[in-house]
Scaffold this active site. Structure first.
Site, short mmCIF file in Angstrom:
data_model
loop_
_atom_site.label_atom_id
_atom_site.label_comp_id
_atom_site.label_asym_id
_atom_site.label_seq_id
_atom_site.Cartn_x
_atom_site.Cartn_y
_atom_site.Cartn_z
CG HIS A 167 -24.08 28.28 -14.15
ND1 HIS A 167 -24.44 28.42 -12.84
CD2 HIS A 167 -24.35 29.47 -14.75
CE1 HIS A 167 -24.88 29.66 -12.64
NE2 HIS A 167 -24.84 30.32 -13.79
CD GLU A 217 -33.55 33.77 -16.79
OE1 GLU A 217 -34.37 34.15 -15.93
OE2 GLU A 217 -32.32 33.99 -16.70
#
Lengths: 368, 325, 340
Positions: free
Chosen positions: C139, C70
């Site tokens: 999440h 990322e």
């Protein structure tokens, strides 16, 4: 012989799914004539009166004030002749048992607008009614075919009626070439060709009126009559500040002061109406098209085109709202045509006084 | 080593190195007066690296630097006076006084910024390289990081990504032996930072950063490889900094006379002068003329920067967004 | 405007239309196509929930799968943005911000200011947020407050398919870095969306319901919770005005204040945790600038100050619902009565 009629929630415009009952203008037991305003209904977009499509006596009010009901829901029962309560009750019961709201019925509801490439550009139009010499409805600057939502069904009772989105508007292509009245007129003529119509009645609102006048000038043989509503092209003055302000406004608060000028009753301009207009104005190409058209229509407060000389060729009806803040109703004076003046209506007279406009147009078209 | 550089190129390389040295030496003096706000990290001693790499780049090639960025900026062509004014916190600085020493940038010169976050430039140049690829240009992008930065995950992620995407990237690890006060021979697990290239499937070399010509040659190969689409390389340049991590660092972690010895025996400017004059490529007079000119340039930059106005209160709120409703 | 498509399709359409219009737009992210280097299909996933499906084949070379890095690929998107491209990078779940925060916080957001107004970083970072899928603490979070706090970023949180398309087109055309937050539970939401290209401006809240009694300010998925509560309350004679912020940076202060000036009451509904949040920020704004208009205390309906729990028994409690909003509205209405 008696007849039991059901009065239902109308569908005004393509996006209406439900309406809220505001006020009953007639009470149980009142006699009703076809065309009478029976109750006021409010949608998230607009408020208006529901007209009776039949005559009789208002026998049963089903929908209560403040009730929100889907399009097609039962509002009232009107009886022509005699009918007992049991018969009325049976009709109500049966209606309610069979009624399926549009959103629930997963199928196409009635006629839908069409889209096609016409003379190389995408056009949207909406047809209702059959037969007779067709009538074409041409909206004004910044409008679309929904500007006729209170008129289109009524007018279609007696002939084929086609409302279109002009280029730069609604769901038609946004790009304009010259961006003048001639281009818009050519588009309408191209649509007539596309539909195989050789001759039509034309009705235009505001800028749409000037488009119709242009068609009459360019192709007089194709025009059966002209209905000109708060039309451009019949005098010198126009509210230039409105035009510029409307074009420049990019958000709700900027748009509102301009939109309220369109109506005699400013309360008709709801947040939803503003939001819908913003949705239109956000579409790519709209801003450029509106700027092009606006500059072609007027310079400051002065209209660029005087089309009064076109008027003598066809039967013509001129309609104006007495409180029109965009183009003054005085433009209706001194014309050698039939004139309907609705004193309490604004620029959107066909919406604010739909019943009067429809009645006048139907009579005019019958005789034209 | 044979010289493949023209006289103009040699003079330019020397001028770049001399400008960096003079700029940093002067900052060292001026910082001590207390007139310069914040802190500065000086590049003096490392000049051959910036000059040797940048000799292969054009304005449309992009570099990202780090906290020790003055040398990279000067070598990439950023205006010296504008840099000085920036370091003084003046409105006339290249960033209007809003960035300072650690954030000098000039995108028109392909200088994507000095950077206060160690290792952060690596993903950025991977992106610049990707941009060049997507635009169909043969530009390359170079990131400079130190031995400290070589331990940042950002560098590893960028190297892996550059390798799998075959991006026109050059990773230049300037190993000056110290990450702040921590020695690289302790903090870097492998013998050479360049050894890490193997883990990403790219070539890696370790170069003597005191020798301009060595850097120039190694960087040239890496830039050429990137430009013709063969992907990234890692070049480790071993050198030293003459001053502390920041100005005011007493460097008690270094060996006594470490810097003095290196300066006297290995200095990159000294070696460059020796080599070019001995070989007859350049004359002492040519080099001295540059020295004199640079001295004037730096003096002028400092005097103007000192005299320049500070940003105005209204400047506090501008330049946050391109446009904000 | 009769065509209805989903929130997810609206996002896909916005991406496709902008990529067609402007070849500097490209997409990078984990499995935005899927199948890179694998023996099976290309474009195998089109994003973990299929939002970018089909774009890989429509725009060869411009939909780039990234390795699970990322920091690396978000940073690469930032770098590419400084070089005149318009990257749309996808951070699969906003919870992964921890892995790439530096490139947003210290790089993209600060370039323009640090570089004295010379940098332009037209980056869009699309990211999924939100609780309700039993996806647990890493999440499911909503970090809008975090992004909104950072000067230099714009933060977009659409609640409808129409807004998702128009706001994403605006985000791509915008010259500042934009964090574009998509709620996982909204992807299947259907709504009318014009086929044509349009953009919805930032910093313009949307009035979804007019009312005189209480102002409900919210954004993202909570818009639908607020509307459900407002509909229930309307049947009890309480008219709520529902304001969808659309963007939390820029924030449409004028519309919030205008509405509270009218109703005199404010309930803020926010799916995020409550400390230092959009909800507290709006409450402070109204307390500061519309205090005189207030007829009762401001109420906030937010998630509790906990991570998002896994078990449905707990997650359902975590997410603000219509009942909680209705209770808060009644509380502010009653507060007025007792004071009167």
């Amino acid at each position: 012989m008696s007849q039991i009629h059901t009065l239902t929630m109308p569908k005004w415009g393509l996006s209406m799914t439900e309406g809220r009952v505001d006020t009953w203008l007639k009470q149980e037991g009142d006699p009703i004539s076809k065309g009478d305003e029976v109750l006021d209904v409010e949608t998230d977009k607009i408020s208006s009166s529901v007209e009776a499509p039949f005559s009789g006596v208002l026998r049963r009010v089903v929908a209560k004030p403040d009730e929100t009901l889907p399009v097609g829901a039962l509002l009232a029962v009107v009886v022509e002749g005699e009918a007992d309560e049991a018969a009325i009750e049976a009709v109500v019961q049966r209606f309610q048992a069979e009624f399926v709201a549009e959103g629930n019925a997963d199928q196409a509801q009635g006629p839908a607008p069409q889209k096609a490439e016409v003379a190389g550009q995408l056009l949207r139009w909406f047809e209702l009614g059959e037969g007779g010499t067709p009538l074409v409805l041409v909206h004004g600057f910044g409008g679309d075919l929904n500007n006729w939502l209170f008129n289109h069904p009524a007018l279609a009772a007696e002939r084929r009626v086609i409302a279109l989105d002009l280029p730069g508007h609604g769901e038609s292509a946004k790009a304009l070439q010259r961006g003048d009245l001639g281009e818009l007129a050519e588009t309408v003529l191209a649509l007539l060709d596309h539909l195989g119509i050789t001759k039509a009645h034309l009705a235009g609102h505001s800028m749409g009126g000037a488009v119709c006048l242009n068609i009459a000038r360019m192709a007089p043989q194709r025009v059966a009559s002209l209905s000109l509503i708060a039309s451009v092209g019949l005098g010198e003055h126009i509210n230039g500040q409105y035009l510029q302000g409307f074009v420049a406004a990019a958000n709700r608060n900027a748009l509102k002061p301009h939109m309220v000028q369109l109506f005699a009753d400013p309360a008709l301009v709801t947040r939803q109406m503003l939001e819908d207009m913003l949705k239109f104005k956000r579409l790519e190409g709209v801003d450029g098209a509106l700027r092009q058209l606006a500059s072609g229509l007027a310079e400051g407060d002065t209209q660029r085109h005087d089309l009064r000389h076109v008027l003598a060729q066809q039967p013509a009806l001129v309609i104006w709202g007495g409180k029109d803040a965009i183009i003054p109703a005085s433009h209706a004076e001194g014309l050698d045509v039939e004139v309907l003046l609705v004193p309490e209506a604004g620029h959107m007279v066909q919406m604010e006084a739909a019943e009067a406009v429809n009645r006048s147009m139907l009579a005019f078209l019958r005789s034209a | 080593m044979s010289n493949q550089l023209s006289t103009e190129q040699l003079l330019h390389a020397y001028e770049v190195m001399r400008t960096i040295r003079a700029f940093e030496e002067r900052l060292h003096v001026e910082f001590a007066t207390g007139e310069i706000p914040g802190f500065v990290h000086l590049y003096a001693g490392e000049e051959a690296s910036a000059a040797g790499v940048m000799a292969h780049l054009r304005d449309s090639d992009c570099i990202a630097s780090n906290h020790r960025g003055h040398g990279h900026c000067i070598a990439k062509g950023v205006d010296v006076y504008g840099m000085m004014a920036e370091i003084y916190g003046k409105k006339t600085g290249v960033c209007g006084g809003k960035g300072g020493s650690m954030h000098i940038a000039d995108l028109g010169k392909g200088m994507l910024g000095a950077n206060g976050i160690v290792g952060a430039g690596a993903p950025l140049v991977a992106g610049a390289a990707l941009a060049a690829r997507l635009k169909g240009r043969d530009d390359v992008a170079v990131v400079f990081f130190g031995d400290g930065g070589s331990n940042e995950g950002a560098v590893f992620e960028a190297m892996n990504m550059a390798a799998i995407m075959k991006l026109p990237c050059i990773f230049v690890a300037e190993n000056n032996g110290y990450a702040e006060a921590t020695a690289s021979n302790w903090s870097v697990a492998c013998k050479h930072i360049a050894d890490r290239a193997a883990g990403f499937g790219m070539p890696g070399v370790t170069i003597d950063g005191f020798d301009f010509f060595a850097v120039h040659e190694a960087a040239g190969a890496a830039v050429e490889r990137a430009r013709i689409g063969q992907g990234p390389s890692l070049v480790e340049v071993k050198l030293t900094r003459y001053y502390g991590h920041f100005e005011g660092d007493a460097q008690t972690y270094r060996a006594p006379d470490e810097v003095k010895n290196l300066r006297e025996t290995r200095d990159c400017l000294m070696q460059f002068r020796d080599k070019t004059t001995r070989a007859g490529w350049l004359s002492v007079a040519q080099l001295d003329a540059i020295d004199a000119r640079i001295e004037d340039l730096i003096e002028d930059a400092v005097q103007r920067a000192k005299a320049d106005p500070k940003p105005q209160p209204a400047d506090l709120l501008t330049d946050v967004y391109v446009a904000y409703p | 405007m009769a065509r209805k498509i989903s929130y997810q399709q609206a996002i896909n359409e916005a991406l496709a239309q902008e990529m067609r219009r402007d070849e500097s737009v490209f997409i990078i992210g984990e499995d935005v196509a899927g199948g890179a280097g694998a023996p099976g299909e290309d474009d195998a996933w089109g994003g973990v929930l299929g939002v970018t499906k089909g774009l890989y084949h429509q725009f060869p070379g411009r939909v780039l799968d990234a390795p699970l890095s990322e920091l690396g690929y978000v940073g690469a998107a930032v770098g590419a943005a400084t070089q005149g491209l318009r990257p749309v990078c996808e951070l699969m779940f906003v919870d992964f911000a921890g892995c790439c925060l530096d490139q947003i916080l210290n790089q993209a957001a600060k370039f323009r200011y640090m570089f004295g107004g010379k940098a332009v970083t037209p980056l869009v970072m699309r990211t999924m947020y939100g609780a309700g899928l039993r996806a647990a603490a890493q999440h499911s979070q909503m970090l809008t407050s975090l992004w909104t706090h950072i000067p230099g970023l714009k933060v977009v949180c659409p609640s409808s398919p129409y807004d998702a398309k128009g706001l994403l087109i605006q985000a791509i055309r915008d010259n500042d870095p934009v964090i574009f937050c998509e709620h996982k539970l909204l992807y299947s939401l259907q709504g009318e969306v014009p086929e044509e290209v349009y953009s919805v401006p930032f910093g313009e809240a949307n009035y979804l319901r007019d009312g005189d009694d209480v102002t409900l300010v919210t954004y993202g998925r909570m818009v639908h919770v607020a509307l459900e509560a407002a509909n229930n309350l309307a049947r009890q004679g309480i008219d709520c005005e529902v304001l969808d912020l659309r963007t939390t940076s820029p924030l449409d202060e004028d519309s919030i204040l205008e509405s509270v000036e009218k109703t005199g009451r404010l309930v803020v509904i926010d799916e995020a945790n409550p400390r230092c949040s959009v909800a507290t920020d709006i409450s402070a704004l109204v307390a500061q600038k519309a205090f005189a208009a207030l007829k009762g205390p401001i109420e906030m309906v937010t998630a509790p100050h906990t991570p998002v729990p896994f078990s449905d028994a707990l997650e359902d409690l975590y997410i603000p619902d219509a009942a909680k909003v209705e209770a808060a509205v009644r509380k502010v209405i009653d507060a007025k009565r007792s004071a009167a």
